[in-house]
Design an enzyme around this catalytic site. Structure first.
Site, PDB file in Angstrom:
ATOM      1  N   TYR A  15      -1.685   0.189  10.318  1.00 22.72           N
ATOM      2  CA  TYR A  15      -1.903  -0.548   9.073  1.00 22.72           C
ATOM      3  C   TYR A  15      -0.715  -0.385   8.125  1.00 22.72           C
ATOM      4  CZ  TYR A  15      -3.447  -1.297   4.274  1.00 22.72           C
ATOM      5  OH  TYR A  15      -3.507  -1.696   2.968  1.00 22.72           O
TER       6      TYR A  15
ATOM      7  N   THR B 261       0.820  -1.206   0.000  1.00 17.81           N
ATOM      8  CA  THR B 261       0.000   0.000   0.000  1.00 17.81           C
ATOM      9  C   THR B 261       0.854   1.256   0.000  1.00 17.81           C
ATOM     10  OG1 THR B 261      -1.547   1.291   1.362  1.00 17.81           O
ATOM     11  CG2 THR B 261      -0.109  -0.224   2.521  1.00 17.81           C
TER      12      THR B 261
END
Length: 330
Positions: free
Chosen positions: A141, A117
């Protein structure tokens, strides 16, 4: 026809990647605990139920199918939840990945495509962001994904375990033929939230922050079609099987869209206006996130084929179809 183990293959991007792999002549073997995935999205190969933290189950599945490579999507992804429960994210995303990597090594599998990501970069220091941008995540995250990237780099350096790390920007859209699409519980992504508002399934759309230094004051994001992401994963698998070296690549269009521009596109394509609520900025939201994607083109021959209209149109068709079907079933 080679088997490819797709961990988390019943989820949004995973299922679209299974479709792409099948079209390339592979058999995608989905390994998923179905905590966020959907069994009905598994249409192009077998489904094996299991958790990536379960080494014994992984070993049995790897022994049964002997995959040529692994594509790894199995992760918790909700940024806000990672702030509330960081330990759960490190347990699943980091410890779970380590379990998968150890099982892969024991089974003789040494090639993996990793779903990462742009959240590993943190706040942008320059735009567009290329793969040399400093990685300084601002939430658990993003940090969990960065730790896995670092693990993969060490495995390549010391054991010859090759990987392609794919750093997504904002995945959106649905299969153009309407076979699968985006479904999260709860839904947190901008495109489906806006479409649900247009369908009357939620009371409008909340815009967080209207005073950013952007062309209309709202955040800018790089929306990339899920079918283009799936294409990149298929290309990455073929790249590794052809002997390609480990690498990390951005997946984005290189073009930013403001939240206001996205909402206007949804309203135009759906033909349905909806209410917008203007709220304060959310902590941690970057003003703009836009990818530099030249490296993915050079390494994989990849380029995005879908523009914002295609993203919204395919998503609208999917949600309108599934919403109508759900209403008819009630």
């Amino acid at each position: 026809m080679s088997n490819i183990l797709v961990a988390g293959g019943a989820g949004y991007i995973g299922s679209h990647t299974c479709l792409d792999l099948a079209e390339r002549g592979f058999t995608p073997v989905v390994y998923d605990n179905l905590s966020n995935g959907h069994a009905e999205f598994v249409q192009w190969g077998p489904l094996e139920h299991g958790d990536i933290r379960d080494r014994e189950r992984l070993a049995a599945v790897l022994k049964a199918y002997r995959p040529a490579a692994i594509v790894h999507f199995a992760a918790l992804i909700e940024v806000g939840e990672s702030v509330r429960a960081p330990a759960a994210f490190f347990d699943n995303n980091v410890a779970g990945t380590l379990s998968l990597l150890l099982a892969a090594r024991e089974a003789g599998v040494d090639k993996l495509v990793f779903s990462s990501t742009c959240a590993t970069y943190g706040q942008p220091r320059s735009l567009p962001m290329d793969e040399t941008h400093p990685q300084d995540p601002i939430n658990p995250y993003g940090r969990s994904k960065l730790i896995v990237e670092q693990m993969l780099a060490d495995l390549d350096r010391h054991q010859g375990f090759r990987s392609v790390v794919l750093r997504y920007f904002n995945a959106a859209g649905a299969d153009p033929e309407g076979r699968i699409g985006e479904r999260h519980t709860p839904e947190t992504h901008a495109v489906p939230l806006a479409i649900e508002a247009a369908l009357g399934q939620r009371a409008g759309f909340s815009i967080f922050g209207t005073d950013y230094d952007t062309r209309d004051g709202t955040c800018i994001r790089d929306f990339v079609h899920v079918a283009d992401l799936a294409d990149a994963h298929g290309r990455a698998v073929e790249y590794l099987l052809d002997g390609g070296e480990s690498t990390a690549l951005n997946l984005g269009t290189g073009h930013g869209t403001t939240v206001q521009e996205l909402l206007a596109t949804v309203q135009r394509i759906s033909g349905r206006p909806f209410a917008m609520r203007y709220e304060a900025r959310r902590p941690g939201d970057a003003p703009a996130l836009v990818a530099e994607n030249a490296r993915a083109g050079a390494v994989l021959g990849w380029k995005p084929h879908h523009d914002l209209d295609s993203i919204v149109r395919t998503a609208w068709n999917w949600h309108a179809q599934t919403g109508t079907a759900a209403a008819a079933a009630e």
